[in-house]
Design an enzyme around this catalytic site. Sequence first.
Site, PDB file in Angstrom:
ATOM      1  CG  HIS A   1     108.964 -40.649 -57.448  1.00 59.80           C
ATOM      2  ND1 HIS A   1     109.733 -39.930 -58.335  1.00 59.80           N
ATOM      3  CD2 HIS A   1     109.829 -41.437 -56.742  1.00 59.80           C
ATOM      4  CE1 HIS A   1     110.997 -40.248 -58.186  1.00 59.80           C
ATOM      5  NE2 HIS A   1     111.080 -41.161 -57.228  1.00 59.80           N
TER       6      HIS A   1
ATOM      7  CB  CYS B   1     109.617 -36.496 -60.492  1.00 64.53           C
ATOM      8  SG  CYS B   1     111.022 -37.601 -60.361  1.00 64.53           S
TER       9      CYS B   1
END
Length: 250
Positions: free
Chosen positions: A61, A4
């Site tokens: 993130h 990710c």
Amino acid sequence: GAVCSPTRAALMTGRYQQRSGIEGVVTAARHRIGGLSPNEVTLSDIASSEGYRTAMFGKWHLGYDTAHFPVKNGFDVFNGFVSGNIDYHSHIDQTGHYDWWDGTDSLFEEGYLTDLITEKAVAFIDNNANEQFFLYLAHGAPHYPYQGRLDKADRIVNGKVPVVGTRKDRAGAYIEMIQALDDGAGRVLAALERNNLSEKTFVFFCSDNGATPNVGSNGILRGAKSTLWEGGHRVPAIAYWPEKIESGIN
């Protein structure tokens, strides 16, 4: 990317992940210092410079320190979480930290994660229908922990943190999570239609990496998330813009 954080860095900057220093997963346990530099030119920076109202809801993130948050990287509005995954009900990350933010302030809000993110996006569209806007909507689903709308919270602050959750029927939970995501996408498109914005708005939908083994499917592609086979990084993508993009084109 096959995981990710690098994919998100590339999406935000338009550059290879290594150039922005995000070569792997920015983990909650080992990478709480550093992240995407505010000196990087991001999609949101460019949109903002052109007079667009910019917002990001969901999974960032790209840095746990507030110096690397979305509002430091070109976004006017941010509601979401900065770790790789949080409990869908208690909003706690893998290391036991509460992880839900408004700008750079920790904010307590109740709600099933996918629905909460969707509600933020729909409200933003409704409230900015008369302005140009750039909306980055980054759902956590269907990343673990595997929890449907009717499941209980598994993680507590500074306490027990079952990483993937306690539900035994993970495949069933995965399906429920995708259904909630699909509902949310429909609500966003309905908001555009309701505000007469469909023909003025370019919508792009994709995943950040291939599906997780055993619960998700990558079809005929070899490999899965975190592998460099095509199943790890070749993902479906949909571009939608009525009267601009012809339907049914592969």
